[in-house]
Write a protein that holds these residues in place. Structure first.
Motif, PDB file in Angstrom:
ATOM      1  N   TRP A 236       0.828  -1.213   0.000  1.00  0.00           N
ATOM      2  CA  TRP A 236       0.000   0.000   0.000  1.00  0.00           C
ATOM      3  C   TRP A 236       0.858   1.257   0.000  1.00  0.00           C
ATOM      4  CZ3 TRP A 236       0.344   3.706   3.776  1.00  0.00           C
ATOM      5  CH2 TRP A 236       1.032   3.356   4.951  1.00  0.00           C
ATOM      6  N   LEU A 237       1.982   1.218   0.736  1.00  0.00           N
ATOM      7  CA  LEU A 237       2.841   2.398   0.819  1.00  0.00           C
ATOM      8  C   LEU A 237       3.475   2.701  -0.534  1.00  0.00           C
ATOM      9  CD1 LEU A 237       4.210   4.590   2.550  1.00  0.00           C
ATOM     10  CD2 LEU A 237       6.050   2.951   2.989  1.00  0.00           C
ATOM     11  N   VAL A 238       3.850   1.659  -1.253  1.00  0.00           N
ATOM     12  CA  VAL A 238       4.440   1.842  -2.572  1.00  0.00           C
ATOM     13  C   VAL A 238       3.439   2.507  -3.508  1.00  0.00           C
ATOM     14  CG1 VAL A 238       5.423   0.661  -4.562  1.00  0.00           C
ATOM     15  CG2 VAL A 238       6.007  -0.094  -2.255  1.00  0.00           C
ATOM     16  N   ILE A 239       2.179   2.051  -3.442  1.00  0.00           N
ATOM     17  CA  ILE A 239       1.138   2.622  -4.300  1.00  0.00           C
ATOM     18  C   ILE A 239       0.914   4.089  -3.953  1.00  0.00           C
ATOM     19  CG2 ILE A 239      -1.296   2.509  -4.926  1.00  0.00           C
ATOM     20  CD1 ILE A 239      -1.149  -0.522  -4.421  1.00  0.00           C
ATOM     21  N   VAL A 240       0.775   4.372  -2.652  1.00  0.00           N
ATOM     22  CA  VAL A 240       0.537   5.753  -2.212  1.00  0.00           C
ATOM     23  C   VAL A 240       1.713   6.640  -2.583  1.00  0.00           C
ATOM     24  CG1 VAL A 240       0.270   7.235  -0.181  1.00  0.00           C
ATOM     25  CG2 VAL A 240      -1.054   5.125  -0.362  1.00  0.00           C
ATOM     26  N   SER A 241       2.922   6.137  -2.337  1.00  0.00           N
ATOM     27  CA  SER A 241       4.118   6.945  -2.577  1.00  0.00           C
ATOM     28  C   SER A 241       4.247   7.364  -4.032  1.00  0.00           C
ATOM     29  CB  SER A 241       5.357   6.161  -2.140  1.00  0.00           C
ATOM     30  OG  SER A 241       6.534   6.873  -2.438  1.00  0.00           O
ATOM     31  N   THR A 242       3.963   6.439  -4.942  1.00  0.00           N
ATOM     32  CA  THR A 242       4.121   6.761  -6.362  1.00  0.00           C
ATOM     33  C   THR A 242       2.967   7.586  -6.904  1.00  0.00           C
ATOM     34  OG1 THR A 242       3.152   4.605  -6.887  1.00  0.00           O
ATOM     35  CG2 THR A 242       5.543   4.765  -6.895  1.00  0.00           C
ATOM     36  N   ALA A 243       1.767   7.453  -6.305  1.00  0.00           N
ATOM     37  CA  ALA A 243       0.581   8.080  -6.884  1.00  0.00           C
ATOM     38  C   ALA A 243       0.330   9.499  -6.404  1.00  0.00           C
ATOM     39  CB  ALA A 243      -0.658   7.219  -6.608  1.00  0.00           C
ATOM     40  N   VAL A 244       0.667   9.813  -5.151  1.00  0.00           N
ATOM     41  CA  VAL A 244       0.186  11.081  -4.591  1.00  0.00           C
ATOM     42  C   VAL A 244       1.070  12.274  -4.920  1.00  0.00           C
ATOM     43  CG1 VAL A 244      -0.934   9.864  -2.694  1.00  0.00           C
ATOM     44  CG2 VAL A 244       1.354  10.803  -2.359  1.00  0.00           C
ATOM     45  N   LYS A 245       2.348  12.041  -5.159  1.00  0.00           N
ATOM     46  CA  LYS A 245       3.258  13.182  -5.236  1.00  0.00           C
ATOM     47  C   LYS A 245       3.247  13.895  -6.575  1.00  0.00           C
ATOM     48  CE  LYS A 245       6.509  10.549  -3.544  1.00  0.00           C
ATOM     49  NZ  LYS A 245       7.790  10.021  -3.052  1.00  0.00           N
ATOM     50  N   VAL A 246       2.723  13.244  -7.614  1.00  0.00           N
ATOM     51  CA  VAL A 246       2.741  13.858  -8.939  1.00  0.00           C
ATOM     52  C   VAL A 246       1.932  15.144  -8.984  1.00  0.00           C
ATOM     53  CG1 VAL A 246       0.736  12.606  -9.830  1.00  0.00           C
ATOM     54  CG2 VAL A 246       2.541  13.345 -11.403  1.00  0.00           C
TER      55      VAL A 246
ATOM     56  N   ALA B  27      -8.604  19.129  -5.408  1.00  0.00           N
ATOM     57  CA  ALA B  27      -8.817  18.033  -4.463  1.00  0.00           C
ATOM     58  C   ALA B  27      -7.625  17.073  -4.466  1.00  0.00           C
ATOM     59  CB  ALA B  27     -10.100  17.288  -4.813  1.00  0.00           C
ATOM     60  N   ALA B  28      -7.078  16.786  -5.662  1.00  0.00           N
ATOM     61  CA  ALA B  28      -5.927  15.892  -5.748  1.00  0.00           C
ATOM     62  C   ALA B  28      -4.717  16.503  -5.048  1.00  0.00           C
ATOM     63  CB  ALA B  28      -5.595  15.609  -7.214  1.00  0.00           C
ATOM     64  N   LEU B  29      -4.530  17.809  -5.207  1.00  0.00           N
ATOM     65  CA  LEU B  29      -3.416  18.484  -4.546  1.00  0.00           C
ATOM     66  C   LEU B  29      -3.588  18.464  -3.035  1.00  0.00           C
ATOM     67  CD1 LEU B  29      -0.807  20.135  -4.805  1.00  0.00           C
ATOM     68  CD2 LEU B  29      -2.222  22.201  -4.963  1.00  0.00           C
ATOM     69  N   VAL B  30      -4.814  18.656  -2.563  1.00  0.00           N
ATOM     70  CA  VAL B  30      -5.082  18.629  -1.123  1.00  0.00           C
ATOM     71  C   VAL B  30      -4.765  17.247  -0.554  1.00  0.00           C
ATOM     72  CG1 VAL B  30      -6.895  18.727   0.627  1.00  0.00           C
ATOM     73  CG2 VAL B  30      -6.779  20.482  -1.153  1.00  0.00           C
ATOM     74  N   LEU B  31      -5.263  16.198  -1.200  1.00  0.00           N
ATOM     75  CA  LEU B  31      -5.006  14.840  -0.728  1.00  0.00           C
ATOM     76  C   LEU B  31      -3.520  14.510  -0.772  1.00  0.00           C
ATOM     77  CD1 LEU B  31      -7.983  12.926  -2.415  1.00  0.00           C
ATOM     78  CD2 LEU B  31      -7.732  13.544   0.011  1.00  0.00           C
ATOM     79  N   SER B  32      -2.855  14.938  -1.830  1.00  0.00           N
ATOM     80  CA  SER B  32      -1.419  14.714  -1.950  1.00  0.00           C
ATOM     81  C   SER B  32      -0.671  15.387  -0.806  1.00  0.00           C
ATOM     82  CB  SER B  32      -0.924  15.247  -3.295  1.00  0.00           C
ATOM     83  OG  SER B  32       0.470  15.134  -3.403  1.00  0.00           O
ATOM     84  N   SER B  33      -1.026  16.628  -0.512  1.00  0.00           N
ATOM     85  CA  SER B  33      -0.349  17.379   0.548  1.00  0.00           C
ATOM     86  C   SER B  33      -0.581  16.746   1.910  1.00  0.00           C
ATOM     87  CB  SER B  33      -0.844  18.830   0.551  1.00  0.00           C
ATOM     88  OG  SER B  33      -0.612  19.447  -0.697  1.00  0.00           O
ATOM     89  N   ILE B  34      -1.829  16.304   2.165  1.00  0.00           N
ATOM     90  CA  ILE B  34      -2.144  15.669   3.451  1.00  0.00           C
ATOM     91  C   ILE B  34      -1.327  14.384   3.626  1.00  0.00           C
ATOM     92  CG2 ILE B  34      -3.960  14.472   4.739  1.00  0.00           C
ATOM     93  CD1 ILE B  34      -5.949  16.499   3.593  1.00  0.00           C
ATOM     94  N   ALA B  35      -1.237  13.573   2.568  1.00  0.00           N
ATOM     95  CA  ALA B  35      -0.477  12.324   2.643  1.00  0.00           C
ATOM     96  C   ALA B  35       0.994  12.599   2.917  1.00  0.00           C
ATOM     97  CB  ALA B  35      -0.637  11.539   1.345  1.00  0.00           C
ATOM     98  N   ILE B  36       1.563  13.563   2.218  1.00  0.00           N
ATOM     99  CA  ILE B  36       2.976  13.896   2.397  1.00  0.00           C
ATOM    100  C   ILE B  36       3.234  14.413   3.808  1.00  0.00           C
ATOM    101  CG2 ILE B  36       4.806  15.480   1.678  1.00  0.00           C
ATOM    102  CD1 ILE B  36       3.611  15.252  -1.180  1.00  0.00           C
ATOM    103  N   LEU B  37       2.386  15.342   4.266  1.00  0.00           N
ATOM    104  CA  LEU B  37       2.577  15.905   5.607  1.00  0.00           C
ATOM    105  C   LEU B  37       2.370  14.838   6.681  1.00  0.00           C
ATOM    106  CD1 LEU B  37       0.740  19.335   5.156  1.00  0.00           C
ATOM    107  CD2 LEU B  37       3.207  18.942   5.295  1.00  0.00           C
ATOM    108  N   GLY B  38       1.384  13.950   6.464  1.00  0.00           N
ATOM    109  CA  GLY B  38       1.123  12.900   7.451  1.00  0.00           C
ATOM    110  C   GLY B  38       2.302  11.968   7.622  1.00  0.00           C
ATOM    111  N   VAL B  39       2.852  11.499   6.520  1.00  0.00           N
ATOM    112  CA  VAL B  39       4.012  10.600   6.594  1.00  0.00           C
ATOM    113  C   VAL B  39       5.220  11.333   7.157  1.00  0.00           C
ATOM    114  CG1 VAL B  39       5.616   9.212   5.239  1.00  0.00           C
ATOM    115  CG2 VAL B  39       3.179   9.116   4.754  1.00  0.00           C
ATOM    116  N   GLY B  40       5.382  12.602   6.771  1.00  0.00           N
ATOM    117  CA  GLY B  40       6.507  13.376   7.279  1.00  0.00           C
ATOM    118  C   GLY B  40       6.451  13.581   8.777  1.00  0.00           C
ATOM    119  N   VAL B  41       5.277  13.922   9.292  1.00  0.00           N
ATOM    120  CA  VAL B  41       5.113  14.116  10.739  1.00  0.00           C
ATOM    121  C   VAL B  41       5.350  12.803  11.482  1.00  0.00           C
ATOM    122  CG1 VAL B  41       3.437  14.648  12.551  1.00  0.00           C
ATOM    123  CG2 VAL B  41       3.592  16.101  10.524  1.00  0.00           C
ATOM    124  N   TYR B  42       4.813  11.712  10.922  1.00  0.00           N
ATOM    125  CA  TYR B  42       5.030  10.403  11.547  1.00  0.00           C
ATOM    126  C   TYR B  42       6.521  10.079  11.622  1.00  0.00           C
ATOM    127  CZ  TYR B  42       4.582   5.426  12.568  1.00  0.00           C
ATOM    128  OH  TYR B  42       4.686   4.190  13.150  1.00  0.00           O
TER     129      TYR B  42
END
Length: 472
Positions: free
Chosen positions: A71-81, A446-461
């Protein structure tokens, strides 16, 4: 009376890709087929990430965690574009590079913004990663063509590390974008086809996997002992922060910004900008497709072939361990197929880094006032000097550490931290440098918002885990 032959006309100087002139503006293509002809930067970006993130780190993660982190591989490749495309849109509209945009996001420390200084720090961490790429390429060459001593001995690796580095430098001395693009496209396409074919064919071998294995990888859990490499994977797979930054330079050198032309406030210019932004999005999504295919293939192969055998690529044995992906499923002869493919993809990554990093450092020196970035001659001279010096530094880093997997992970963690700053910059530039008519799409927002939330969430973790607030 004899006539005098006219004096030969000097060839027109090549247009500066970083300057916007009205005479360079041209309408954007309007058909799918015509847009295909203007793709390119996305493939260069794919080449820059496939070798380090996909081949080395992602396969290592699959070998260590099995299917659990699919799941992390999928999220990592999909959200940052989406962050990548937002930053590139700002570049096309303003005709300026990402590092120039970061400078506008205060507070400033001296001549630069805090994000520029963070990039400088991140790039020093990335030197380990690039050294790891040189080491992986040298290891592949050393096994294929052992020259002195043992194939993975210090003498052979040292010799091949400098041979690979010098060949790369010589190839890129011209500084031409077209050369970089052609080299990256060919190597990535070849190795992607081989790797995807192997991943798809695994179910027919003793290392087959099924729907249950894939389903177990979608539980959104991080197994104990894998947090560090998981953070590195998120920072390095797909499009990383440094690749997002670099992409703006390739968009300019390809011509997207130059063909849009300077902003004269006209409707015609706005239509041109919208057209070239569409081309850029198609280019970015095409590059994303390549990254997704490669990343998932490498991860699945690592989880299916290496994990059951307890094999994790480490140290200078990384190449020989990864070769088991092929030899264990196709026979001993396949080792040569793997080594040739590994050389192609790692070398293309090295080409991408050697072409891009000197440009970023040259731009940074321009922002610091050391050189005049707008002076083509000064800029070209500085890029060439750095094209010679930086790769040699990376090679020395490899000879010092001699652990390609560890070195790539260090770069990945540094890239993950810098990614947080890039998200902040993108939102700032979105509302200060992008007219409202170019940010009205609710789907892209919406895609940018979701991408930013995912990046910030993993970064904070990752920060909390590093501080000991959360544990593995």
């Amino acid at each position: 009376m004899p006539t005098t032959a006219p004096a030969p006309q000097a060839a027109p100087a090549q247009a500066d890709p970083y300057a916007l002139r009205a005479e360079d503006a041209r309408p954007a293509p309007t058909t799918f087929r015509d847009r295909l002809r203007h793709l390119g930067p996305g493939f260069v970006l794919s080449a820059a990430v496939v070798g380090s993130g996909e081949l080395i780190t992602t396969t290592s993660l699959g070998a260590k965690a099995g299917f659990a982190l699919l799941w992390l591989v999928i999220v990592s490749t999909a959200v940052k574009v989406w962050v990548q495309m937002e930053l590139a849109r700002w570049t096309i509209l303003n005709g300026r590079t990402a590092l120039e945009g970061y400078r506008e996001v205060g507070p400033r420390i001296g001549r630069l913004s805090w994000i520029n200084w963070l990039w400088i720090g991140m790039d020093f961490a990335k030197m380990f990663q690039r050294g790891g790429i040189i080491g992986g390429t040298a290891a592949a060459c050393s096994v294929l063509w052992p020259v002195v001593g043992e194939p993975l001995g210090t003498s052979s690796l040292t010799l091949w590390a400098f041979v690979v580095t010098l060949v790369t430098i010589c190839l890129l001395q011209s500084g031409k974008y077209s050369l970089v693009e052609r080299a990256c496209v060919i190597s990535v396409i070849v190795f992607t086809l081989v790797t995807v074919s192997l991943a798809v064919g695994l179910p027919g071998t003793e290392f087959g996997y099924g729907a249950g294995d894939l389903g177990s990888g979608l539980s959104f859990e991080i197994p104990a002992g894998t947090v560090g490499i998981a953070l590195a994977v998120f920072g390095i797979t797909g499009v990383g922060a440094d690749e997002m930054t670099t992409y703006t330079y390739w968009c300019m050198e390809k011509g997207y910004a130059r063909w849009t032309g300077p902003d004269d406030g006209s409707e015609e210019r706005a239509r041109r900008a919208a057209g070239w932004i569409k081309v850029m999005r198609m280019d970015a999504l095409t590059g994303l497709a390549v990254c997704v295919l490669c990343t998932l293939s490498f991860y699945v192969i690592g989880a299916a072939v290496l994990h059951p055998q307890g094999l994790v690529p480490e140290g200078n044995q990384m190449i020989t361990t990864l070769s088991r992906l092929y030899t264990d499923t196709m026979g001993p002869w396949a080792e040569y197929l793997f080594l040739l493919g590994a050389f192609a993809v790692l070398f293309s990554t090295l080409i991408g880094s050697t072409a891009s990093v000197p440009r970023l450092w040259t731009n940074t020196l321009g922002l610091l006032g050391v050189i005049d970035w707008t002076d083509v001659r000064s800029r070209t001279r500085t890029v060439r000097i750095l094209t010679w010096t930086l790769p040699l530094v990376w090679a020395c880093f490899f000879l010092w550490v001699q652990s390609p997997v560890l070195m790539v992970q260090i770069g990945g963690i540094g890239g993950g931290i810098f990614l947080l700053a890039v998200v902040v910059a993108v939102w700032k530039l979105r509302y200060t440098g992008v007219p409202k008519r170019f940010r009205t799409s609710p789907w892209l927002t919406a895609a940018l918002v979701l991408s930013s939330i995912a990046i910030l969430g993993v970064g904070v973790y990752g920060i909390l885990e590093t501080l000991g607030v959360v544990s593995e």
